[in-house]
Enzyme design. Sequence first.
Site, PDB file in Angstrom:
ATOM      1  CG  HIS A  20       0.247   6.333  -0.397  1.00  0.00           C
ATOM      2  ND1 HIS A  20      -0.753   7.111  -0.920  1.00  0.00           N
ATOM      3  CD2 HIS A  20      -0.327   5.592   0.590  1.00  0.00           C
ATOM      4  CE1 HIS A  20      -1.901   6.854  -0.271  1.00  0.00           C
ATOM      5  NE2 HIS A  20      -1.663   5.926   0.649  1.00  0.00           N
TER       6      HIS A  20
ATOM      7  CD  GLU B 213      -6.028   5.405   0.546  1.00  0.00           C
ATOM      8  OE1 GLU B 213      -5.101   6.195   0.826  1.00  0.00           O
ATOM      9  OE2 GLU B 213      -6.238   4.345   1.183  1.00  0.00           O
TER      10      GLU B 213
ATOM     11  CG  HIS C 127      -1.799   1.165   1.381  1.00  0.00           C
ATOM     12  ND1 HIS C 127      -3.111   1.165   0.971  1.00  0.00           N
ATOM     13  CD2 HIS C 127      -1.569   2.395   1.884  1.00  0.00           C
ATOM     14  CE1 HIS C 127      -3.647   2.351   1.215  1.00  0.00           C
ATOM     15  NE2 HIS C 127      -2.733   3.119   1.776  1.00  0.00           N
ATOM     16  CD  GLU C 128       1.675   3.527   3.723  1.00  0.00           C
ATOM     17  OE1 GLU C 128       1.886   4.626   3.182  1.00  0.00           O
ATOM     18  OE2 GLU C 128       0.616   3.269   4.346  1.00  0.00           O
TER      19      GLU C 128
END
Lengths: 499, 499
Positions: free
Chosen positions: B268, B294, B264-265
Amino acid sequence: MSAETPQAYDDLLDAYRRVSNLGSAVGVLSWDQQVTMPEGGGPARSQQLSTLSGLKHELLTDDEVADALDAAGEAELSDEQRAVVREIRREHERAAAVPQELIEQISATSSEALEVWESAKADADFSQFAPVLDELVELRREYAAHIDPDRDPYAVLFEEYEPYLGLETAETVLERLRDELVPLIEAVGDSDVTLPEPFADGTYSEQRQEDLSREILTDLGYDWDRGRLDVSSHPFTSGNQFDCRVTTRFLSEDPLSALTATIHEFGHAFYNLGLPQEEYGTPLGASRDLSVHESQSRLWENHVGRSRPFWESIADDVRSAFEGVDADADTLYRAANRVYDDNLIRVDADELTYHMHIIVRFEIERDLINGDLAVEDVPAVWNDKYEQYLGVRPENDAEGVLQDIHWSHGNFGYFPTYTLGSVMAAQLYAAAEDDLGDLDGAIRDGEFEDLQTWLRENVHRHGARYRTDELVERATGEPYTAEYFLEYATEKYGDLYDL
Amino acid sequence: MSAETPQAYDDLLDAYRRVSNLGSAVGVLSWDQQVTMPEGGGPARSQQLSTLSGLKHELLTDDEVADALDAAGEAELSDEQRAVVREIRREHERAAAVPQELIEQISATSSEALEVWESAKADADFSQFAPVLDELVELRREYAAHIDPDRDPYAVLFEEYEPYLGLETAETVLERLRDELVPLIEAVGDSDVTLPEPFADGTYSEQRQEDLSREILTDLGYDWDRGRLDVSSHPFTSGNQFDCRVTTRFLSEDPLSALTATIHEFGHAFYNLGLPQEEYGTPLGASRDLSVHESQSRLWENHVGRSRPFWESIADDVRSAFEGVDADADTLYRAANRVYDDNLIRVDADELTYHMHIIVRFEIERDLINGDLAVEDVPAVWNDKYEQYLGVRPENDAEGVLQDIHWSHGNFGYFPTYTLGSVMAAQLYAAAEDDLGDLDGAIRDGEFEDLQTWLRENVHRHGARYRTDELVERATGEPYTAEYFLEYATEKYGDLYDL
């Protein structure tokens, strides 16, 4: 008391706290850049740093600060408040005196000089570096003239780093050191004694070295809740009374190097961590300038960390950290104090010859800035002085005048504070022993509390409340003097080398 | 081109770069605070952050910026330049509209609320939290009224986080999700299929988990020269196109959790690292707002990281990282997609039920801010909605309305961007597959370049050049829609649960 504080004083402090916080933020960004930042981060980081430094300068030189200083200067203030105003005024006036354009020119020329210096050093060729050095000298003379056109420019630049001891005192101390240390170093060189090198034949893992550094920081009472140890290419200390971090670096063939560096940085950090927390962001919560700061690092590095009882206290730890090393405490002590009288490089120097490296550069940069020496003549003068003071002559400029980075940063006047701090360390340590009695037994037992309390009481808790000369005199009962350092050095090295 | 750039535009950009660099510096200081700062550093750090944030606000709302905006608005500008002016104007106007006093009041009340929330959560007692929540709601209504007194305050607050999709679009999407996901989740709950839990009986060392996270970041093409991985209590991403760092955290009993968080990170960070370097410090070098950000994290977390081919590609690595786990790729894939339909806690939720947690808080905070719901009624409404949407009812406020910190930060309008981003991720991923063909084979082979190039081209390189709605439409050829997410979810979970 606080209810009666003049408004102008409060305004001044509010404005200054922002300046101070910007300075602290610059510190965090620089620490990050040297310790944790990934390689690619440079371009963004330099823009961030340039914005913060620019804003700091703007806020410090703002008219509001000038007005608040004027108003506070006329108000009824306590002694402490007057000290605060004195410190802020000094910073404000120096910053306001120099045109922003000149600052930027120095910054741009330094960037250029840094690259030129690197290549000149690689080629061992000072002549490549000479033109940009000449330019920097000229720019710094201009800089000094903006601050005070009526005084020797070097004296003005020196005060950037050590505002209160005065160049005359510095010169007296450095000359006396030169005059007394040169024969002492000669005598050491002539001595039949050779100090041991118990680490000479091994290599020592970084992990073991780091564990030992951590252990010794813990023994010294480093507050890990307010600090950390990391690795960087040059050891440094960064932070304040709430968060003060040290770095070190490990040489696989010389574990003494990291150990010494770690203890040195501990001294810097221990000073910052002893500043009053409630005064954070004001001059009363800020450390005194470079010579005092260096006195704290040198006191721990040399008077504690290179003492016989200290090595007695850590000999077991050292032996168990490094398999194959079975030197006893006495051997370790003597190894840690070996004099390298044929060494040409400052950062590799021992406690004694170190100051000759400083004095050579000091004498040269003073004469350069004051116009008594031409840039082109620097390498010859450098080499002559090394021969005269240390009995060695550099074979080329890389191991001579080009060895250190500082001039390419445009910094002149900074170097002497290294030696002035060592001298101050000896005076403070002697005064502490005068007050507390002989500290050897405590150090041998790994008990540093009395010494630490003494330093907290006499140095750290005052922040920048007193001028450097006042601070020394209050702590030691006499004016700043080279006496104690020379006594210490003569006795210690006389003993080590059977002189 | 640059020679013809109007002076006002250049001035505006110079001023904005300082604002932007202050924001970046705040980012570095916050990263340090969460990752490297020793515990005791807090008091100094909050003063530093407060100084930098205050200065950022002052510079952003400065009259010079207002004047430069006016002048630039009248100048002849390119489309890109007009986009820059649009973005700066938006930031400036929002910041300038709200009195500094109100900002400080919200900040002070949030600090208080944070403590009250912690204790209320510990006691599972919403009534303790109610008064300060009421106060925050009132302050945020005031805040919204300063920005635009003529619109629903929640719509105004929502735009703080997602300026261009519009609350109406958001509501349409969220309602449709609610209407279609509730029956899907019910069907999953009713299904006879139970997905495997191959990690259920072991504990997994942090070191192994970290090694695996690093390996997978490397496989995904994370640029370690411009990034790093650290541990923090909540995973987050911080940085810019030169230096963008991720954090994760390791649960000893659930290695999937860290893995998912890391991917997930990565999403980003990969977005920030794809912003144009030459535009650093300007809106063209800044990421679009929260829903787009997101979308990038969710695309990597879900569409790649929770896909069957991805688990086929990393199954060997996972098995060799964790001794005793001999699940095959299919088992791992199904384990990573298990639906927790009796879970009450958002941060523990799976890809499907997650959005119900978001929708509950969204509906409640919207009604609270718009005055359609009283604070005292919140827990009952919360519990009813959980029962209605997820078929579970919290037994107390700690596992109900008090579970998340965001309201105590005074943040309302932030939550929906989580779901809006997931929806956008599905739409972008579908468009990428439309352009590139089926990506499963590439993912199975660990080849992400085509997808990454597509994202760079269609999303990252534009910075904030386009409004969110424009960006989505340009990238996908159609307006923002929930269609693709619902199709994806229905197909995937229908398949997993034999629906």
